[in-house]
Motif scaffolding. Structure first.
Motif, PDB file in Angstrom:
ATOM      1  N   THR A 264       6.155  12.568  -3.561  1.00  0.00           N
ATOM      2  CA  THR A 264       7.207  12.093  -4.529  1.00  0.00           C
ATOM      3  C   THR A 264       6.933  12.958  -5.789  1.00  0.00           C
ATOM      4  N   THR A 265       8.062  13.167  -6.397  1.00  0.00           N
ATOM      5  CA  THR A 265       8.053  14.234  -7.776  1.00  0.00           C
ATOM      6  C   THR A 265       8.703  13.487  -8.768  1.00  0.00           C
TER       7      THR A 265
ATOM      8  N   TRP B 266      10.086  18.973 -14.619  1.00  0.00           N
ATOM      9  CA  TRP B 266       8.943  18.153 -13.861  1.00  0.00           C
ATOM     10  C   TRP B 266       7.852  17.553 -14.845  1.00  0.00           C
TER      11      TRP B 266
ATOM     12  N   ARG C 157      12.168  11.755  -4.069  1.00  0.00           N
ATOM     13  CA  ARG C 157      11.074  12.202  -2.672  1.00  0.00           C
ATOM     14  C   ARG C 157      11.585  13.477  -2.176  1.00  0.00           C
ATOM     15  N   ALA C 158      10.758  14.250  -1.955  1.00  0.00           N
ATOM     16  CA  ALA C 158      10.909  15.646  -1.196  1.00  0.00           C
ATOM     17  C   ALA C 158      11.141  15.306   0.270  1.00  0.00           C
TER      18      ALA C 158
ATOM     19  N   PRO D 194       4.055  16.542 -14.730  1.00  0.00           N
ATOM     20  CA  PRO D 194       2.615  16.171 -13.814  1.00  0.00           C
ATOM     21  C   PRO D 194       2.364  14.786 -13.989  1.00  0.00           C
TER      22      PRO D 194
ATOM     23  N   TYR E 162      10.296  13.264 -12.859  1.00  0.00           N
ATOM     24  CA  TYR E 162      10.570  14.276 -13.665  1.00  0.00           C
ATOM     25  C   TYR E 162      10.927  13.185 -15.015  1.00  0.00           C
TER      26      TYR E 162
END
Length: 86
Positions: free
Chosen positions: A40-41, A53, A34-35, A55, A43
């Protein structure tokens, strides 16, 4: 009755996908961060052990790679916040 059957099948598929995603996160194949802004990203661990990363549209392919046996080299352990930050 047909609509209910279709909805039941879709519910089973969604539940299976959710469980598979949780397993991939638990075993370290996927990593979710979480940035600071709250986004939320996602990986995915590559064959060399580094995360890249991912998508959101590539999540089904990542889950397929997880099921087919592309192993994570080591488990990921989350650390606490640095310097008492949250």
């Amino acid at each position: 009755m047909t609509v209910l059957a279709i909805l039941a099948v879709l519910a089973v598929i969604a539940a299976g996908g959710w469980r598979l995603t949780r397993m991939a996160l638990r075993y370290g194949h996927l990593l979710m961060l979480r940035a600071p802004g709250g986004a939320t990203t996602l990986y995915e661990r590559g064959s060399d052990g580094r995360y890249a990363w991912l998508p959101a549209v590539q999540l089904p392919a990542a889950l397929r790679r997880f099921v087919c046996g592309v192993p994570a080299e080591e488990r990921v352990r989350a650390r606490g916040p640095r310097n008492g930050e949250r």
